[in-house]
Design an enzyme around this catalytic site. Structure first.
Site, short mmCIF file in Angstrom:
data_model
loop_
_atom_site.label_atom_id
_atom_site.label_comp_id
_atom_site.label_asym_id
_atom_site.label_seq_id
_atom_site.Cartn_x
_atom_site.Cartn_y
_atom_site.Cartn_z
N ILE A 169 0.83 -1.19 0.09
CA ILE A 169 -0.04 0.17 0.11
C ILE A 169 0.81 1.18 -0.18
CG2 ILE A 169 -2.04 -1.12 0.99
CD1 ILE A 169 -1.17 0.05 3.83
N ASP A 170 0.29 2.45 -0.53
CA ASP A 170 1.30 3.63 -0.48
C ASP A 170 1.59 3.90 0.76
OD1 ASP A 170 0.48 3.50 -3.44
OD2 ASP A 170 -1.30 4.84 -3.09
#
Length: 350
Positions: A169-170
């Site tokens: 995930i970012d």
């Protein structure tokens, strides 16, 4: 407090942003640990006539073709119990046996970085990633990443590709992700991701008052000019996001989104595309939009929220060893919860 529980419900199908997909993973049998690997794979007629080094690279795509060729030559990778040359042509129904001591797969260094571990056993670790932590080392981020923390927490992860990561995930997105502790678990989780049998749900705050939920089905590819961005364009990869409205404010909406596919920046790109960009998103909504007549508290909160308002709140998977359905939840990060509280008090719907 973060919850982890087993469930027997059939979760809706969802796809992660895959780091890799393992074909035919159901044919694997193994007593692998992270250090010593013992795998078997039964071929079928679809492999007839193919070179064994090509087949092995397809079966065990975590490893390079060159490494597999070397293992063939060294006798670590056998065909029907025999050493064969990499150019050996498959006749069909051979059994491959891989028995090898794994070497370090990463040059990243372990760092004593605290992890918020939701669940851990001998096969998997489920982590609630904080805002600001990069998942994998890259240009400009060689230290302080989740991988560095994993290498310290579980040193044997050095022998796994990407330290056991199967999705990411970012940096400025908070929430849940699962990490494998053995190659067998990594194969199994990657297979689930490829089969879209992993359930992944996000909470987000968008600009604008959304009326109802729906589905965004628009292809995504790299922006042709701004290479930092992804964008909706014909010819991109299929991308599908399902969403429901959870809470309405005057000028904002709290939404819950479920991924059917897992493209880079998918939720951020899709909601910006339909005109409801995420609060705080520095890439797809670079200008802060403060409603006319906003209170000082709301103004300060919006201007001070400097990351996309996005949190991976639920993660459902099948345990790679036990086969049990598992569901995990992670509470909102402090900044996300504070943003919602301010919206409830300063921007409540009529």
């Amino acid at each position: 407090m973060t919850q982890a529980q087993s469930t027997n419900t059939n979760s809706a199908e969802t796809d992660f942003n895959l780091l890799e997909e393992i074909d035919e993973a159901d044919n694997h049998t193994s007593d692998a640990t992270a250090t010593r690997l013992s795998l078997q794979f039964q071929l079928d007629e679809s492999y007839i006539g193919q070179r064994i080094d090509q087949v092995a690279a397809n079966v065990w795509s975590d490893f390079s073709r060159e490494k597999l060729k070397q293992w063939l030559k060294d006798g670590h990778l056998l065909v029907n119990g025999n050493i064969v040359k990499p150019k050996y042509k498959c006749e069909g129904y051979e059994q491959l046996t891989l028995d090898v001591e794994l070497e370090a797969q990463t040059t990243s260094q372990p760092e004593n970085i605290p992890l918020n571990i939701v669940y851990e056993d001998d096969d998997i670790i489920v982590i609630n990633k904080p805002v600001g932590m990069v998942v994998h080392p890259g240009a400009g981020n060689s230290t302080g990443t989740l991988v560095n923390a994993l290498l310290y927490h579980y040193p044997k992860s050095a022998e796994l590709s990407r330290a056991g990561l199967v999705h990411r995930i970012d940096k400025d997105t908070s929430g849940l992700l699962v990490v494998a502790k053995t190659l067998e678990a990594q194969f199994a989780l990657s297979k689930q991701l490829a089969d879209k049998s992993v359930y992944r749900v996000y909470d987000l705050i968008v600009y604008g008052s959304m009326i109802a939920g729906g589905t965004i089905d628009e292809p995504i590819k790299r922006h042709p000019v701004d290479r930092v961005k992804m964008t909706v364009l014909p010819g991109g990869k299929d991308a599908v996001t399902h969403y429901n409205v959870k809470e309405r404010f005057q000028h904002f909406t709290r939404v819950q989104a479920r991924l059917e596919t897992g493209r880079t920046h998918q939720i951020r790109v899709h909601f910006a595309y339909i005109g409801y960009g995420l609060v705080g998103d520095p890439v797809y909504m670079p200008r802060v939009r403060v409603p006319a007549g906003a209170s000082e508290l709301l103004n300060d909160t919006l201007r001070g929220f400097r990351r996309q308002a996005l949190h991976a709140v639920q993660l459902g998977l099948v345990h790679p060893r036990t086969g049990k359905d598992m569901m995990f939840e992670a509470p909102w990060s402090e900044d996300f919860a504070a943003l919602v509280d301010v919206l409830r008090s300063e921007n409540k719907a009529y």
